[in-house]
Motif scaffolding. Structure first.
Motif, mmCIF file in Angstrom:
data_model
loop_
_atom_site.group_PDB
_atom_site.id
_atom_site.type_symbol
_atom_site.label_atom_id
_atom_site.label_comp_id
_atom_site.label_asym_id
_atom_site.label_seq_id
_atom_site.Cartn_x
_atom_site.Cartn_y
_atom_site.Cartn_z
ATOM 1 N N SER A 61 0.856 -1.181 0.000
ATOM 2 C CA SER A 61 0.000 0.000 0.000
ATOM 3 C C SER A 61 0.891 1.230 0.000
ATOM 4 C CB SER A 61 -0.923 -0.001 1.230
ATOM 5 O OG SER A 61 -0.176 0.282 2.402
ATOM 6 N N CYS A 62 0.298 2.379 -0.156
ATOM 7 C CA CYS A 62 1.089 3.597 -0.263
ATOM 8 C C CYS A 62 0.395 4.744 0.456
ATOM 9 C CB CYS A 62 1.280 3.958 -1.740
ATOM 10 S SG CYS A 62 2.498 5.244 -1.985
ATOM 11 N N SER B 259 -3.482 -4.622 -11.754
ATOM 12 C CA SER B 259 -2.925 -3.273 -11.900
ATOM 13 C C SER B 259 -1.406 -3.357 -12.008
ATOM 14 C CB SER B 259 -3.362 -2.369 -10.751
ATOM 15 O OG SER B 259 -2.596 -2.618 -9.600
ATOM 16 N N ARG B 260 -0.811 -4.384 -11.372
ATOM 17 C CA ARG B 260 0.634 -4.561 -11.504
ATOM 18 C C ARG B 260 0.985 -5.077 -12.902
ATOM 19 N NH1 ARG B 260 3.538 -7.608 -6.818
ATOM 20 N NH2 ARG B 260 1.631 -8.761 -7.130
ATOM 21 N N GLN C 19 -4.556 2.480 -0.372
ATOM 22 C CA GLN C 19 -4.207 3.109 0.902
ATOM 23 C C GLN C 19 -4.044 2.001 1.942
ATOM 24 O OE1 GLN C 19 -4.518 6.699 1.859
ATOM 25 N NE2 GLN C 19 -4.144 6.885 -0.336
ATOM 26 N N ARG D 73 3.490 2.825 -9.434
ATOM 27 C CA ARG D 73 2.413 1.868 -9.398
ATOM 28 C C ARG D 73 1.274 2.449 -8.588
ATOM 29 N NH1 ARG D 73 3.461 -3.484 -5.987
ATOM 30 N NH2 ARG D 73 1.315 -4.161 -5.948
ATOM 31 N N GLU D 74 0.072 2.177 -9.015
ATOM 32 C CA GLU D 74 -1.071 2.632 -8.230
ATOM 33 C C GLU D 74 -1.335 1.635 -7.126
ATOM 34 O OE1 GLU D 74 -4.810 3.795 -9.969
ATOM 35 O OE2 GLU D 74 -3.697 4.885 -11.511
ATOM 36 N N ARG E 15 1.516 -2.460 -15.237
ATOM 37 C CA ARG E 15 2.740 -1.694 -15.064
ATOM 38 C C ARG E 15 3.950 -2.393 -15.681
ATOM 39 N NH1 ARG E 15 6.000 -1.939 -9.488
ATOM 40 N NH2 ARG E 15 7.176 -0.014 -9.584
ATOM 41 N N GLU F 212 5.905 3.523 0.597
ATOM 42 C CA GLU F 212 5.222 2.257 0.358
ATOM 43 C C GLU F 212 5.185 1.491 1.677
ATOM 44 O OE1 GLU F 212 6.313 0.330 -3.341
ATOM 45 O OE2 GLU F 212 5.762 -1.621 -2.519
#
Ligand SMILES: [Zn+2]
Ligand SMILES: [Zn+2]
Length: 282
Positions: free
Chosen positions: A67-68, A98-99, A171, A167-168, A102, A73
């Motif tokens: 998470s970020c 989503s990865r 949270q 990368r998105e 990327r 991260e």
């Protein structure tokens, strides 16, 4: 004192060994309980449970979700999760997708830099659904563009390097909520990644605790004595659980051993019971 290890990766994410082989190493290291915590995936858990039953090692179903927050991260570990929970499985699949989006972008950047690599080669080499930068690093090693995984990150893949693609990430509050919804306890992995200490770390942990975080990974392969002491103190002050693990990956982190980390790691088995209790109350 018997030893446990609550942070290990297998070929189901970016580790180099399948669950059964990781467990054999754990058995050799006299580890009595172990958590498989692959990145954003639960598919290694059934094999671990089956092998654990043969070897007499207790398996804690786990996961590690990236998470970020505020540019840092943060990795959130989940313990005693229901690994068959369809909602958690679905959410993790979305994260992996989503990865996936990327990785081809990273490959494009490497190609633009003149390196002869393709996305198909990375996928073939990974042989798993959970492809990550360590797999790209391995491809670069195989093709002799770099001398080590570290070299690959230092020259191309790390943040700020020419092939880096942001990368998105969810949270931390989301990752924590997903773990809890699947009956698990959420723990902050390797707190050094928060890049803060002292009162700033205390404040961050209070926020995460309000979001439902249950514990802190105080014992970790690369922690100094001073860091471990700080995290143990913070856990006590905030009335949070303490966990620990090696973050074993196999050849991608060759200096880290199952159960003992860089040699000095010792995660006390007595930490397991409070974790189990917290999960049963979740
Ligand atoms: Zn991590
Ligand atoms: Zn990890």
């Amino acid at each position: 004192m018997s030893r446990i290890d609550l942070h290990l990766h297998t070929t189901h994410s970016d580790g180099s060994l399948p669950p059964a082989e990781v467990l054999q190493l754990a058995h050799n290291a006299r580890v009595t309980a172990l958590a498989i915590t692959d990145h954003d995936i639960l598919s290694g858990i059934p094999e671990a449970i089956a092998t654990g039953a043969e070897l007499g090692i207790e398996i804690i179903p786990g996961v590690e979700i990236s998470s970020c927050v505020g540019g840092s991260e943060l990795h959130i570990l989940g313990y005693f999760i229901d690994w068959q929970d369809s909602e958690l499985i679905r959410r993790l699949a979305a994260l992996r997708e989503s990865r996936h989006a990327r990785n081809p972008q990273i490959i494009e950047r490497l190609r633009a830099l003149g390196l002869d690599v393709t996305y198909k080669e990375v996928r073939d080499l990974a042989g798993t659904d959970s492809v990550g930068r360590p797999h790209i690093a391995r491809l670069l090693m195989d093709k002799k563009y770099v001398t080590s995984a570290k070299d690959a990150f230092d020259r191309y893949l790390a943040e700020g390097r020419p092939a880096y693609v942001a990368r998105e990430l969810p949270q931390p509050a989301d990752a924590i909520a997903w773990i809890r919804a699947a009956g698990g306890v959420a723990v902050l992995a390797h707190p050094t990644w928060a890049k803060v200490s002292g009162e700033a770390l205390n404040a961050l942990l209070r926020t995460l605790k309000a979001d439902g975080l249950g514990g802190i990974e105080a014992h970790y392969s690369t922690h100094t004595k001073r860091q471990t002491t700080e995290y143990l103190d913070l856990a006590k002050r905030l009335n949070m659980l303490v966990t620990g693990g090696s973050d074993f990956h196999g050849i991608t982190k060759p200096d880290i051993e199952v159960g003992t980390g860089r040699g000095g790691l010792k995660v006390p088995a007595r930490l397991l019971e409070p974790l189990k209790q917290a999960a049963s109350q979740a």
